[in-house]
Structure formats: C-alpha cells, structure tokens
Design a protein around this motif. Structure first.
Motif, short mmCIF file in Angstrom:
data_model
loop_
_atom_site.label_atom_id
_atom_site.label_comp_id
_atom_site.label_asym_id
_atom_site.label_seq_id
_atom_site.Cartn_x
_atom_site.Cartn_y
_atom_site.Cartn_z
N LEU A 88 0.49 -1.21 -0.04
CA LEU A 88 -0.31 0.43 -0.02
C LEU A 88 0.72 1.44 0.07
O LEU A 88 0.67 2.19 0.60
N ILE A 132 -7.71 2.25 -2.62
CA ILE A 132 -7.10 1.15 -2.66
C ILE A 132 -7.91 -0.11 -3.32
O ILE A 132 -9.05 -0.28 -3.12
N ILE A 143 -9.25 -2.74 -4.46
CA ILE A 143 -8.50 -4.43 -3.51
C ILE A 143 -9.43 -5.92 -4.50
O ILE A 143 -10.75 -5.68 -4.98
N PHE A 150 -5.15 -10.46 -1.73
CA PHE A 150 -4.99 -9.44 -1.42
C PHE A 150 -3.39 -10.04 -0.81
O PHE A 150 -4.12 -10.52 0.97
N ALA A 177 -10.26 -11.90 0.47
CA ALA A 177 -10.90 -10.01 0.43
C ALA A 177 -12.12 -9.99 1.39
O ALA A 177 -12.52 -9.85 2.15
N TYR A 224 -13.42 -0.97 -2.91
CA TYR A 224 -11.94 -0.15 -2.56
C TYR A 224 -12.01 0.26 -1.37
O TYR A 224 -12.46 -0.03 -0.33
N ALA A 225 -10.37 -0.07 -1.26
CA ALA A 225 -10.90 0.38 0.72
C ALA A 225 -9.46 1.36 0.55
O ALA A 225 -8.79 2.05 0.12
N ALA A 272 -13.37 0.44 4.36
CA ALA A 272 -14.09 -0.10 2.80
C ALA A 272 -14.74 0.14 2.10
O ALA A 272 -15.94 -0.33 3.25
N SER A 322 -14.32 -3.64 8.65
CA SER A 322 -12.50 -3.89 8.38
C SER A 322 -12.09 -5.58 9.99
O SER A 322 -13.03 -4.20 10.50
N ILE A 370 -5.26 -6.20 7.51
CA ILE A 370 -4.69 -4.97 7.03
C ILE A 370 -3.99 -4.59 8.45
O ILE A 370 -2.27 -4.26 7.83
#
Length: 179
Positions: free
Chosen positions: A71, A88, A90, A94, A99, A121-122, A143, A160, A164
């Motif tokens: 990232l 981002i 995803i 990833f 995901a 998208y994050a 996200a 989340s 991550i």
C-alpha cells in the motif's frame, strides 16, 4: 469500526475525518484476539499500538510499513504525523488473503461474500500521537464495495477485520530500532 449513514458522500477513511468533520465525541475501545491469539486494541479510531522509540523513527517505519504490505502511501504528512493510502482497489486475493477475510461487507442471497462479488475499494490511514519517546500509532482501514452490475450510488460500507491494520503495525514493530 466507524459507521456513517452518509458514507457515500465521504468515501475513504483517509479523507473521512477531514471531509466529514471530527470523530464522534464518544470513543469506544475494545480488545481483539485473532485466530493466532494475537491481541490488539481497537477503537473507533482504528487499531492502536504503542512503541518504545522516538516518534521520528516510528514515522519513518510507518511509511515503509505501508509499502511493505503493498500500500505505497499517497499521503505522508510530517506535520500532522499521518501516513495514508486512498482509493485502493482490492483484488479478490490481497497479499495471499481472500478479500472476505479482510473485510466484512455482508453476503448475497446465496451466501457469497459481497467483498468478493464486486469492486472493493479501501482506504488506510495511520496517525501518530502520544509522547515523543512512546508514540501511539492509530491505524484505520475502511472500505466499500460496489456490487457487480452496480454503480457507486449503491456502494455498501464494509467493516475491516483488522488484518491489514495488524500487518502494518507488525511491519512498523519490525522496523523500529530497539532501545
């Protein structure tokens, strides 16, 4: 996890606080234990970790940690001690993790994870606060998913799982010099 009813107007955690105003007046903290029995502290502001190192060395390690997990940051603000990556895309897998294990977006009628049923998208954002020689890093990944065949007007917020955030904070710990 932060939930906003007006999330489509304020996409991404990196811009969320700046664009939508300050965070809620009440902060909710919790302790999270993952499947590997790693313990982390989580709040409305993300997952927090304290380091016994200088703020400057933690900041450098934080920017490098983002790149280490794939990232590369698009915001590195030394004045506000913020490192972030916005928008981002995803993929379904990833860094070797599905995901659906990274984000909770809900399920389709047939039980398929929405995190893997559209474009995900994050945004990731970390900020350093606290004492100079014991800085605290708060990291939040947020996200949204646009279901297949949908448009951004029917984007769904995803929470989340903290994976991550944990990757980032572990990379920081590995890079921070021991005292």
């Amino acid at each position: 996890m932060i939930r906003f009813a007006h999330l489509p107007a304020c996409i991404g955690a990196a811009t969320l606080l700046a664009a939508c105003g300050s965070a809620a007046a009440t902060r909710h903290d919790m302790t999270v234990v993952d499947a590997s029995r790693n313990v982390s502290r989580q709040s409305d502001y993300g997952i927090r970790s304290t380091y016994a190192a200088s703020r400057d060395s933690v900041f450098v390690a934080l920017a490098q940690a983002y790149a280490d997990v794939g990232l590369a940051p698009d915001l590195v603000d030394t004045k506000e001690n913020i490192v972030a990556r916005k928008q981002i895309l995803i993929p379904r897998v990833f860094n070797g993790t599905r995901a659906s294990a990274l984000f909770s977006c809900g399920e389709t009628a047939v039980g398929t994870s929405l995190a893997e049923s559209g474009q995900l998208y994050a945004s990731a954002r970390s900020q350093i606060s606290g004492e100079f020689d014991h800085p605290v890093v708060m990291t939040l990944v947020d996200a949204y998913v646009v279901p297949s065949g949908g448009t951004s007007s029917n984007a769904l917020h995803c929470g989340s799982t903290g994976t991550i955030e944990s990757w980032i904070l572990k990379k920081v710990a590995a890079r921070v010099p021991e005292r």
